[in-house]
Design a protein around this motif. Sequence first.
Motif, short mmCIF file in Angstrom:
data_model
loop_
_atom_site.label_atom_id
_atom_site.label_comp_id
_atom_site.label_asym_id
_atom_site.label_seq_id
_atom_site.Cartn_x
_atom_site.Cartn_y
_atom_site.Cartn_z
N ASN A 1 -11.63 -3.94 -33.82
CA ASN A 1 -11.03 -4.94 -32.94
C ASN A 1 -10.37 -4.34 -31.71
O ASN A 1 -9.65 -5.04 -30.99
CB ASN A 1 -10.01 -5.76 -33.73
CG ASN A 1 -10.67 -6.56 -34.81
OD1 ASN A 1 -11.28 -7.58 -34.53
ND2 ASN A 1 -10.58 -6.10 -36.05
N GLU B 1 -11.35 -3.59 -28.73
CA GLU B 1 -11.64 -4.22 -27.44
C GLU B 1 -10.70 -5.40 -27.17
O GLU B 1 -10.30 -5.63 -26.04
CB GLU B 1 -13.10 -4.71 -27.42
CG GLU B 1 -13.59 -5.09 -26.06
CD GLU B 1 -13.73 -3.88 -25.13
OE1 GLU B 1 -13.43 -4.05 -23.92
OE2 GLU B 1 -14.14 -2.80 -25.58
N LYS B 2 -10.33 -6.11 -28.22
CA LYS B 2 -9.47 -7.29 -28.08
C LYS B 2 -8.03 -6.94 -27.78
O LYS B 2 -7.29 -7.77 -27.26
CB LYS B 2 -9.53 -8.13 -29.36
CG LYS B 2 -10.89 -8.67 -29.67
CD LYS B 2 -10.90 -9.32 -31.04
CE LYS B 2 -12.30 -9.72 -31.40
NZ LYS B 2 -12.65 -9.42 -32.76
N ILE C 1 -6.89 -3.81 -26.29
CA ILE C 1 -6.73 -2.63 -25.42
C ILE C 1 -5.36 -2.64 -24.72
O ILE C 1 -4.69 -1.61 -24.69
CB ILE C 1 -7.88 -2.52 -24.39
CG1 ILE C 1 -9.19 -2.18 -25.09
CG2 ILE C 1 -7.57 -1.49 -23.30
CD1 ILE C 1 -9.25 -0.82 -25.71
N LEU D 1 -9.38 4.77 -30.19
CA LEU D 1 -10.14 4.67 -28.93
C LEU D 1 -11.39 5.54 -28.98
O LEU D 1 -12.46 5.12 -28.55
CB LEU D 1 -9.25 5.04 -27.75
CG LEU D 1 -8.06 4.12 -27.51
CD1 LEU D 1 -7.15 4.69 -26.43
CD2 LEU D 1 -8.52 2.72 -27.16
N HIS E 1 -13.88 3.81 -31.24
CA HIS E 1 -14.35 2.54 -30.69
C HIS E 1 -15.31 2.77 -29.53
O HIS E 1 -16.38 2.16 -29.47
CB HIS E 1 -13.17 1.67 -30.23
CG HIS E 1 -13.61 0.39 -29.61
ND1 HIS E 1 -14.11 -0.65 -30.37
CD2 HIS E 1 -13.71 0.00 -28.32
CE1 HIS E 1 -14.45 -1.64 -29.56
NE2 HIS E 1 -14.22 -1.26 -28.31
N PHE E 2 -14.93 3.63 -28.60
CA PHE E 2 -15.75 3.85 -27.41
C PHE E 2 -16.81 4.93 -27.59
O PHE E 2 -17.72 5.05 -26.77
CB PHE E 2 -14.86 4.21 -26.20
CG PHE E 2 -14.05 3.07 -25.70
CD1 PHE E 2 -14.65 2.03 -25.00
CD2 PHE E 2 -12.69 3.00 -25.93
CE1 PHE E 2 -13.92 0.96 -24.54
CE2 PHE E 2 -11.94 1.94 -25.47
CZ PHE E 2 -12.55 0.92 -24.77
N LEU F 1 -8.62 4.73 -19.37
CA LEU F 1 -8.58 3.26 -19.49
C LEU F 1 -8.23 2.61 -18.16
O LEU F 1 -8.80 1.57 -17.81
CB LEU F 1 -7.58 2.85 -20.57
CG LEU F 1 -7.99 3.21 -22.00
CD1 LEU F 1 -6.84 2.95 -22.96
CD2 LEU F 1 -9.25 2.47 -22.43
#
Length: 129
Positions: free
Chosen positions: A74, A76-77, A79, A97, A100-101, A125
Motif C-alpha cells: 500500500n 503508493e497510497k 507516500i 520504499l 515497493h519501487f 521522492l
Amino acid sequence: MNTRSTAVSNPVGQQFRFWGRNTNTSSPGQYKAKADDFVGSFYAVLNRWRSETKFLSDPAKIALHPSYAALVENAEKVIPLIKMELSREPSHLIWVLEDHFGTDPYSPGDEGNVAKQTNRWLSYLDANG
C-alpha cells in the motif's frame, strides 16, 4: 545491496481490510482513495510493525512481518505519510520504499547508513513526484 529477502509476501494470509477498499456501497459515484483516507490505518500497521520487530536484528525476519507486507503493498497510497515519517526520523521505512519501487537511489557507499539512505530517498521522492 539488499541483505534481506526482497520477496514480499503475507505469510500468514492476513489482510488489512481497511486499506484500499471502499465499504460504502450506497454511493452511486466512483471513489478515488486519497492518502488522508489511510492515515489511521497506516499508523496502526506501522506501529504494529515497529513494536513487534523492534527487538529483531535479522533484516529478513523484520521484512517477513505481515505488517511490512501491507506497508509495501500500500506504499503508493501513503507516500506523503512515509515521507513525513522519514523527515521526522530516519528509519527502516526506506526498506518499504525499496521493495515497493524496486530500486534504491543511493550509492553502495551509503549501505548501512540509514540517515544518508533516508535523505537520498526523500530527494528521490521529491524529484520523481
